[in-house]
Structures are given as C-alpha cells and as structure tokens.
Write a protein that holds these residues in place. Sequence first.
Motif, PDB file in Angstrom:
ATOM      1  N   ILE A 112      -0.714  -1.007   9.365  1.00  6.74           N
ATOM      2  CA  ILE A 112      -1.432  -2.536   8.865  1.00  6.74           C
ATOM      3  C   ILE A 112      -2.895  -2.165   8.422  1.00  6.74           C
ATOM      4  O   ILE A 112      -2.903  -2.808   7.221  1.00  6.74           O
ATOM      5  CB  ILE A 112      -1.344  -3.446  10.070  1.00  6.74           C
ATOM      6  N   ILE A 113      -3.528  -1.418   8.931  1.00  9.32           N
ATOM      7  CA  ILE A 113      -4.920  -1.151   8.292  1.00  9.32           C
ATOM      8  C   ILE A 113      -4.842  -0.527   7.011  1.00  9.32           C
ATOM      9  O   ILE A 113      -5.457  -1.062   6.236  1.00  9.32           O
ATOM     10  CB  ILE A 113      -5.740  -0.176   9.251  1.00  9.32           C
ATOM     11  N   MET A 114      -4.004   0.257   6.895  1.00  7.64           N
ATOM     12  CA  MET A 114      -3.725   1.019   5.481  1.00  7.64           C
ATOM     13  C   MET A 114      -3.345   0.234   4.553  1.00  7.64           C
ATOM     14  O   MET A 114      -3.854   0.132   3.315  1.00  7.64           O
ATOM     15  CB  MET A 114      -2.814   2.541   5.782  1.00  7.64           C
ATOM     16  N   ASP A 115      -2.217  -0.603   4.782  1.00  5.49           N
ATOM     17  CA  ASP A 115      -1.775  -1.788   3.716  1.00  5.49           C
ATOM     18  C   ASP A 115      -2.728  -2.818   3.505  1.00  5.49           C
ATOM     19  O   ASP A 115      -2.859  -2.605   2.195  1.00  5.49           O
ATOM     20  CB  ASP A 115      -0.479  -2.470   4.356  1.00  5.49           C
ATOM     21  N   THR A 116      -3.669  -3.009   4.399  1.00  4.47           N
ATOM     22  CA  THR A 116      -4.722  -4.252   4.114  1.00  4.47           C
ATOM     23  C   THR A 116      -5.724  -3.246   2.969  1.00  4.47           C
ATOM     24  O   THR A 116      -6.124  -3.905   2.141  1.00  4.47           O
ATOM     25  CB  THR A 116      -5.241  -4.523   5.470  1.00  4.47           C
ATOM     26  N   LEU A 117      -6.274  -2.180   3.350  1.00  7.97           N
ATOM     27  CA  LEU A 117      -6.998  -1.497   2.523  1.00  7.97           C
ATOM     28  C   LEU A 117      -6.676  -1.105   1.203  1.00  7.97           C
ATOM     29  O   LEU A 117      -7.292  -1.680   0.377  1.00  7.97           O
ATOM     30  CB  LEU A 117      -7.551  -0.209   3.293  1.00  7.97           C
ATOM     31  N   PHE A 118      -5.433  -0.804   1.292  1.00  5.34           N
ATOM     32  CA  PHE A 118      -4.832  -0.200  -0.039  1.00  5.34           C
ATOM     33  C   PHE A 118      -4.605  -1.388  -1.061  1.00  5.34           C
ATOM     34  O   PHE A 118      -4.830  -1.527  -2.223  1.00  5.34           O
ATOM     35  CB  PHE A 118      -3.682   0.522  -0.050  1.00  5.34           C
ATOM     36  N   SER A 119      -4.090  -2.604  -0.337  1.00 12.84           N
ATOM     37  CA  SER A 119      -3.652  -3.693  -1.248  1.00 12.84           C
ATOM     38  C   SER A 119      -4.880  -4.517  -1.772  1.00 12.84           C
ATOM     39  O   SER A 119      -4.936  -5.164  -2.824  1.00 12.84           O
ATOM     40  CB  SER A 119      -2.962  -4.746  -0.449  1.00 12.84           C
ATOM     41  N   LYS A 120      -6.080  -4.365  -0.797  1.00 12.45           N
ATOM     42  CA  LYS A 120      -7.333  -4.917  -1.299  1.00 12.45           C
ATOM     43  C   LYS A 120      -7.996  -3.945  -2.240  1.00 12.45           C
ATOM     44  O   LYS A 120      -8.410  -4.727  -3.314  1.00 12.45           O
ATOM     45  CB  LYS A 120      -8.292  -4.927  -0.104  1.00 12.45           C
ATOM     46  N   LEU A 121      -7.915  -2.967  -2.281  1.00 14.71           N
ATOM     47  CA  LEU A 121      -8.713  -1.778  -3.201  1.00 14.71           C
ATOM     48  C   LEU A 121      -7.477  -1.804  -4.456  1.00 14.71           C
ATOM     49  O   LEU A 121      -8.392  -1.747  -5.879  1.00 14.71           O
ATOM     50  CB  LEU A 121      -8.854  -0.234  -2.817  1.00 14.71           C
ATOM     51  N   PHE A 122      -6.480  -1.815  -4.339  1.00 18.37           N
ATOM     52  CA  PHE A 122      -5.659  -1.680  -5.747  1.00 18.37           C
ATOM     53  C   PHE A 122      -4.456  -2.721  -5.444  1.00 18.37           C
ATOM     54  O   PHE A 122      -3.225  -2.375  -5.314  1.00 18.37           O
ATOM     55  CB  PHE A 122      -4.928  -0.093  -5.571  1.00 18.37           C
ATOM     56  N   PRO A 123      -4.916  -4.013  -5.728  1.00 19.72           N
ATOM     57  CA  PRO A 123      -3.823  -5.150  -5.690  1.00 19.72           C
ATOM     58  C   PRO A 123      -2.710  -4.808  -6.449  1.00 19.72           C
ATOM     59  O   PRO A 123      -1.509  -5.426  -6.275  1.00 19.72           O
ATOM     60  CB  PRO A 123      -4.553  -6.314  -5.713  1.00 19.72           C
ATOM     61  N   SER A 124      -2.856  -4.521  -7.493  1.00 20.93           N
ATOM     62  CA  SER A 124      -1.773  -4.434  -8.574  1.00 20.93           C
ATOM     63  C   SER A 124      -0.948  -3.121  -8.307  1.00 20.93           C
ATOM     64  O   SER A 124       0.362  -3.096  -8.786  1.00 20.93           O
ATOM     65  CB  SER A 124      -2.167  -4.253 -10.117  1.00 20.93           C
ATOM     66  N   LEU A 125      -1.139  -2.115  -7.365  1.00 21.32           N
ATOM     67  CA  LEU A 125      -0.348  -1.074  -7.157  1.00 21.32           C
ATOM     68  C   LEU A 125       0.347  -1.222  -5.806  1.00 21.32           C
ATOM     69  O   LEU A 125       1.437  -0.692  -5.458  1.00 21.32           O
ATOM     70  CB  LEU A 125      -1.122   0.020  -7.277  1.00 21.32           C
ATOM     71  N   PHE A 126      -0.355  -1.896  -4.801  1.00 21.96           N
ATOM     72  CA  PHE A 126       0.112  -1.881  -3.442  1.00 21.96           C
ATOM     73  C   PHE A 126       0.195  -3.307  -2.935  1.00 21.96           C
ATOM     74  O   PHE A 126      -0.422  -4.241  -3.167  1.00 21.96           O
ATOM     75  CB  PHE A 126      -0.976  -1.361  -2.414  1.00 21.96           C
ATOM     76  N   ALA A 127       1.482  -3.562  -2.288  1.00 20.40           N
ATOM     77  CA  ALA A 127       1.875  -4.775  -1.494  1.00 20.40           C
ATOM     78  C   ALA A 127       0.987  -5.267  -0.230  1.00 20.40           C
ATOM     79  O   ALA A 127       0.439  -4.034   0.219  1.00 20.40           O
ATOM     80  CB  ALA A 127       3.350  -4.932  -1.244  1.00 20.40           C
ATOM     81  N   THR A 128       1.177  -6.420   0.207  1.00 16.91           N
ATOM     82  CA  THR A 128       0.307  -6.673   1.214  1.00 16.91           C
ATOM     83  C   THR A 128       1.074  -5.941   2.548  1.00 16.91           C
ATOM     84  O   THR A 128       1.941  -5.065   2.543  1.00 16.91           O
ATOM     85  CB  THR A 128       0.506  -8.226   1.685  1.00 16.91           C
ATOM     86  N   ASN A 129       0.631  -6.228   3.837  1.00 16.65           N
ATOM     87  CA  ASN A 129       1.327  -5.470   4.944  1.00 16.65           C
ATOM     88  C   ASN A 129       2.552  -5.932   5.120  1.00 16.65           C
ATOM     89  O   ASN A 129       3.332  -7.015   4.765  1.00 16.65           O
ATOM     90  CB  ASN A 129       0.460  -5.748   6.445  1.00 16.65           C
TER      91      ASN A 129
END
Length: 193
Positions: A112-129
């Motif tokens: 959940i933490i990784m998903d949140t960080l990656f989706s905030k840093l790279f929103p066009s590449l990663f989905a939400t949690n």
Amino acid sequence: FKGVIPGDAFAGFASQRDQRLPVFQYAKNALHGPSTALIGDCIHTVKPYFGLGVNSAFEDVGVLKACLREVDGVGIGPCLDSYTESHKENAATMVRMSRTFDGGFFFFILPIIMDTLFSKLFPSLFATNSIRMLQKHELPFQEAGRIKRRDRALQVLIIVAALALLSAAVWPAIKWVALKAKALIAGKALTPA
C-alpha cells in the motif's frame, strides 16, 4: 427458497453453536445451477471490510445482466454458461487480491505504501493502491489484478535499478574509506587521489 434449500439445511444452520468470519474462497468451476445464477458471497467470500462484498455483488449483477442481453431469447442455459465462463476468473482474482489484506506488513502495508508513493511520483505510470482499485465499480477485478501485477514488477525493477546505481556510486567511496582505514591501522598517511 423452499424449492432450492432443503428444510433440514435450515435446521442444521440454526443448530450451529458459533459463527466465524468467512475464509477467502471462491467457486472455481460453476457460478450457476440449472436455472440459478450465484452472486456475491455465494461465489466469492471476503472479510467484511473495504466494501468488497457489496461491490463485488454489484459487479456480479452487472456481468449477469450483460450475459442476459447477449443471449436474449435463446434461453437461460446459454446465459448462465456465459456468465460462468466470463466471470469465474474475475471472482477468483478478487479473492486472490483480497487474501493479501491479511498478509501483515510485507504483503499488505508495504505494498500500500509503495503503491501510494509510486502513484504520487509517477501518476501516468502507476495506478493507485489495490484497495482503491478494487472499489472502482467500472474496473473489473481481473483487470485490477493485472494492473497490480504490472505495477509490482515495475516497482521492483525501479528499486533494483536505483540500488544498483547507488551501489555503483558509493562503491568507490567505500573502497577509499577501506584503504584509508587500512593505512591508518598500518600507521601510514593517505591522501585522496
């Protein structure tokens, strides 16, 4: 329900001593009987949090409705067969994903933490949690599972690449510190090159 559930089944259920939360499980082979479609907890049980039970039942109804339209006028049998074939993997994916919600830090909190960080840093590449994805009515569970597997693979790749770059950058400094320590121990002075 008289014609579907025998009377002794009700008596057996009523005589049980205690009840527990359901375990994560799903119907693997058929989501229907001869003239009955199963939905909700009948085909996929989850723990009662994150709204998964009701959301998944809504999705079941949506899939069944689409199957009814698809075979309109042909009869109920082909509709129910279509429902099972088009939806059984979706139900299985939802249960597999929800199993991780009891996985402790490494299988629930850290992702959940990784998903949140990656989706905030790279929103066009990663989905939400995963929890938010499973609560999106328009996103089938099977698609959410595919997206999370892709996200997890990309996250691991990025972390491994970052660690490799970091170690490549830090390694010369570590070697220099080791040489300096060795020289100090030997009593020699060492100046940086």
